[in-house]
Design a protein around this motif. Structure first.
Motif: not given
Length: 746
Positions: A263, A265, A729, A733
């Motif tokens: 991932d 991120y 978060r 985003k």
């Protein structure tokens, strides 16, 4: 001349070689090439699936260690950091007492998981304090690590690093051949009020290395074809490499490399596998050998059977071929004598019958050309089908364009319009002035003469009489059919006929907006209708979402529509709302749904929206309308068999509040494998399963923030996020601002 002297047998075998053997060989070669690519791709896909499993475990461990560190640091107003700072100050008794207090606080906060190695606190003066296990790497050496420097650059932000225990001994008693994840956070004054702590770090062994070692062992022992696996970062540097990977594999000598990202991120790492290139196509060669053997057997059988065809079939077929050539040349006075096998003789009989029928059809066509359409209805039907031009019809049928006239359509949503239209001639005005023809099974086109200036009262009386006949079925036979009429504009002469016809076809669906006894008069609302039709195409996505009860897409489209209504005038808003209703009606029509069944009646939306006198009320009406349609579609989907993706969306909508909702759970619910479901969902929805779920949760959170007074962490739990920081978060985003800022925004 030379070819004509060849025997039929020679010609047949030559043709057999050129048209059967050679194409079969070429197809075989092409098939083997494609199969080779397919088997190779399948082998690579198997490797990628194994890599995805490793990446998923690694990503889960990274998220876990990050959340543990965040939990330990932020819990109880950063109390743990305050205690850690005291372990290096005061006399020995004070430090010992502080250390005991730290161990007690950390034990309460940390989960009792065996893969936790240590929690370390590094002071700015170079001293350090450890919970559970001491890390043996000196502080000065740690400060040179990339993860340490990055954490110092980004205060209060969790940064991920790692250590391969094959490369160095991280702590006493640690096992070799494992990967230790490091989650580091450099606190600023808001977290460490003592300003003594430089870094806090969490060390945890990841279970992903067990899968890597298991895969490598299985590959080395010939139990799988996954290859040797290791972890690298975005620069290609090795993050983790278990022992036993041959040097020639890493150097690429006779090996193929396959790579999948973890991932992005969470980290910039990749799972990298090396497999012998020859093993990618081992299964292919086994299948290829069988395919070649079958092909040779088929060719041999074909050669044997061809001798039979030469003897019993080819010659009679040649006779038929000669007859077909004569038909092609226009010679229809031919007759073939039946010969050959029974089936061939039957074919020759059929050929002779076909020639006779073709001759009769040509004679009939020539007769029709000499004597074209004669009735008014035939002329009108020819105009609709494009078989005659308006100018040509004007020259043949003077009465059509002699007076001023008007075109209009009559539409019905059930069978029987053709039989019902025969009753219209019982209306005197219709019988004396109108010509009708069926455009399709549900639409009748009527051309009506209007020689007088004040034609509207009589014309509309006639239309009301037509609609009455629809409801009664004529002569008292009550059919209950609701007829919708779309009136064109007055015309004179043949000019503009085709343009008006196209306009009628284009605007016919406006009857969905006109209510019971629908009468759409284009002469009065042409400009408005044109704008509605143009806008309706832009709301196709919203209409499709309404039909399938896709609340996520409806929510996004509704928000954008609300902004347009708010920023525009009242009249523009009415047009947009009418366009949304029309797009929805068309979606139901295309999907064989009953649009009028939503409210159980036909509503005149033109009149209903005209009574709304302010934009705010229009927006509220629009929201209520969309909610009603969503509710109807939801109840309809509960009793109608739907496709897998629609079922999946409904399941997600019903379970999005469950923080543990996973792709595997939804795939099992709709009866598909995870891989196939992921591909199908992304292809049909235009976004991944996770993106769709996140978008739905954010949409629901936005609604709760604006319409309730719940606290942010409560709203996060309501939409499936049990961790407030994670919810903040994700929301920021997606929306561009925090939940608290969104609540304050206008």
């Amino acid at each position: 001349m030379k070819k004509k002297r060849l025997s039929l047998k020679t010609v047949y075998y030559s043709s057999f070689l050129g048209f059967v053997v050679v194409p079969m060989v070429l197809i075989l070669i092409l098939s083997l090439t494609v199969l080779n690519q397919v088997f190779g791709s399948q082998a690579v896909e198997n490797i990628q699936r194994a890599q995805e499993a490793v990446a998923a475990d690694l990503a889960s461990d990274i998220e876990q260690v990050s959340m543990r560190l965040s939990h330990m640091v932020y819990t109880n107003d950063s109390q743990l950091l305050s205690i850690a700072a005291k372990t290096q100050e005061g006399d020995a008794n004070s430090r010992y007492q502080s250390l005991q207090e730290l161990n007690e606080a950390a034990s309460y906060g940390a989960e009792p998981v065996k893969n936790i190695v240590s929690m370390a606190f590094y002071m700015k003066d170079g001293r350090q304090t450890f919970f559970k296990t001491d890390i043996q790497i000196p502080t000065e050496e740690l400060r040179q690590e990339a993860w340490y420097r990055k954490a110092l650059e980004h205060k209060n932000r969790v940064v991920i690093g790692s250590y391969d225990t094959n490369e160095r001994e991280l702590y006493s008693g640690g096992t070799e051949d494992s990967l230790v994840l490091v989650a580091a956070l450099a606190p600023d004054v808001s977290l460490d009020r003592s300003q003594k702590l430089e870094m806090t770090a969490f060390f945890q062994v990841t279970g992903a290395t067990d899968k890597i070692k298991s895969n490598n062992t299985g590959y080395r022992n010939g139990k799988n074809k996954i290859g040797y696996t290791r972890l690298v970062d975005e620069t290609g540097a090795v993050v983790y490499e278990p022992g036993g990977i041959p040097e020639e594999a890493v150097e690429g000598r006779g090996y193929t490399r396959v790579q999948s990202p973890v991932d992005p991120y969470l980290c910039g790492w990749y799972v990298e596998s090396y497999i012998k290139t020859s093993q990618l196509t081992e299964d292919f060669w086994a299948v290829a050998g069988q395919l070649l053997a079958v092909t040779m057997v088929v060719l041999a059988l074909y050669a044997v059977f061809s001798r039979y065809f030469l003897k019993r079939i080819i010659n009679p077929v040649a006779q038929i071929s000669q007859g077909m050539r004569q038909v092609e040349e226009g010679k229809l006075d031919i007759h073939l004598d039946p010969a050959g096998q029974y089936e061939i003789r039957t074919m020759i009989h059929s050929f002779n019958a076909m020639v006779r029928r073709l001759k009769a059809l040509i004679q009939d066509y020539e007769e029709r050309v000499r004597n074209p359409v004669k009735t008014r209805e035939d002329y009108l039907a020819a105009l609709i089908r494009g078989e005659a031009a308006p100018d040509e019809t004007d020259s043949r049928w003077k009465e059509l364009f002699a007076d001023q006239y008007m075109l209009f359509t009559v539409h019905i949503d059930q069978p029987g319009l053709k039989e019902l239209s025969a009753e219209f001639d019982t209306i005197p005005r219709f019988a004396s002035r109108c010509v009708q023809t069926m455009a399709d099974a549900s639409t009748l086109l009527v051309c009506c003469r209007i020689p007088e200036q004040d034609y509207e009262p009589g014309l509309k009386d006639m239309i009301r009489e037509i609609q009455r006949l629809g409801r009664t079925g004529g002569r008292g036979a009550g059919t209950g059919a609701e007829l919708s009429v779309c009136l064109g504009r007055p015309l004179s002469g043949s000019q503009g006929f085709l343009e008006e016809l196209q306009a009628l076809w284009g605007f016919e669906d406006l009857y969905f907006l006109a209510g019971e006894g629908a009468l759409v008069d284009l002469g009065q609302i042409y400009d408005q209708a044109e704008q509605i039709m143009g806008l309706a195409y832009s709301y196709g996505k919203l209409a499709a979402a309404l039909y399938t009860a896709d609340e996520k897409t409806v929510g996004e489209e509704r928000e954008e529509l609300g902004q347009l209504l708010q920023s525009g005038s009242l009249e523009e808003g009415r047009l947009r709302v009418l366009a949304v209703i029309l797009a929805t009606a068309r979606q139901f029509k295309r999907s064989d749904g009953d649009f009028f069944d939503i409210f159980g009646q036909r509503i005149n939306y033109f009149q209903k929206l005209e009574r709304i006198q302010e934009v705010r009320s229009l927006r509220l009406w629009m929201v209520n309308y969309l909610s009603w349609v969503i509710s109807y579609s939801s109840s309809r989907l509960d009793v109608v068999r739907t496709d897998a993706i629609t079922m999946a969306k409904r399941y997600i909508l019903e379970h999005y509040q469950d923080g543990g909702l996973s792709l595997k759970e939804v795939a099992e619910y709709v009866g598909l494998s995870e891989k196939y479901f992921t591909t199908k969902f992304t292809k049909e929805c235009g976004e991944t399963f996770l993106a769709y779920l996140t978008g739905l949760r954010v949409q629901k959170a936005k609604e709760l923030i604006k319409t309730t007074t719940f606290k942010m962490y409560e709203i996060g739990e309501m939409v499936g996020y049990n961790n407030p920081e994670h919810f903040n978060r994700i929301f920021k985003k997606a929306v561009g601002m925090s939940p608290a800022q969104y609540r304050k925004a206008p």
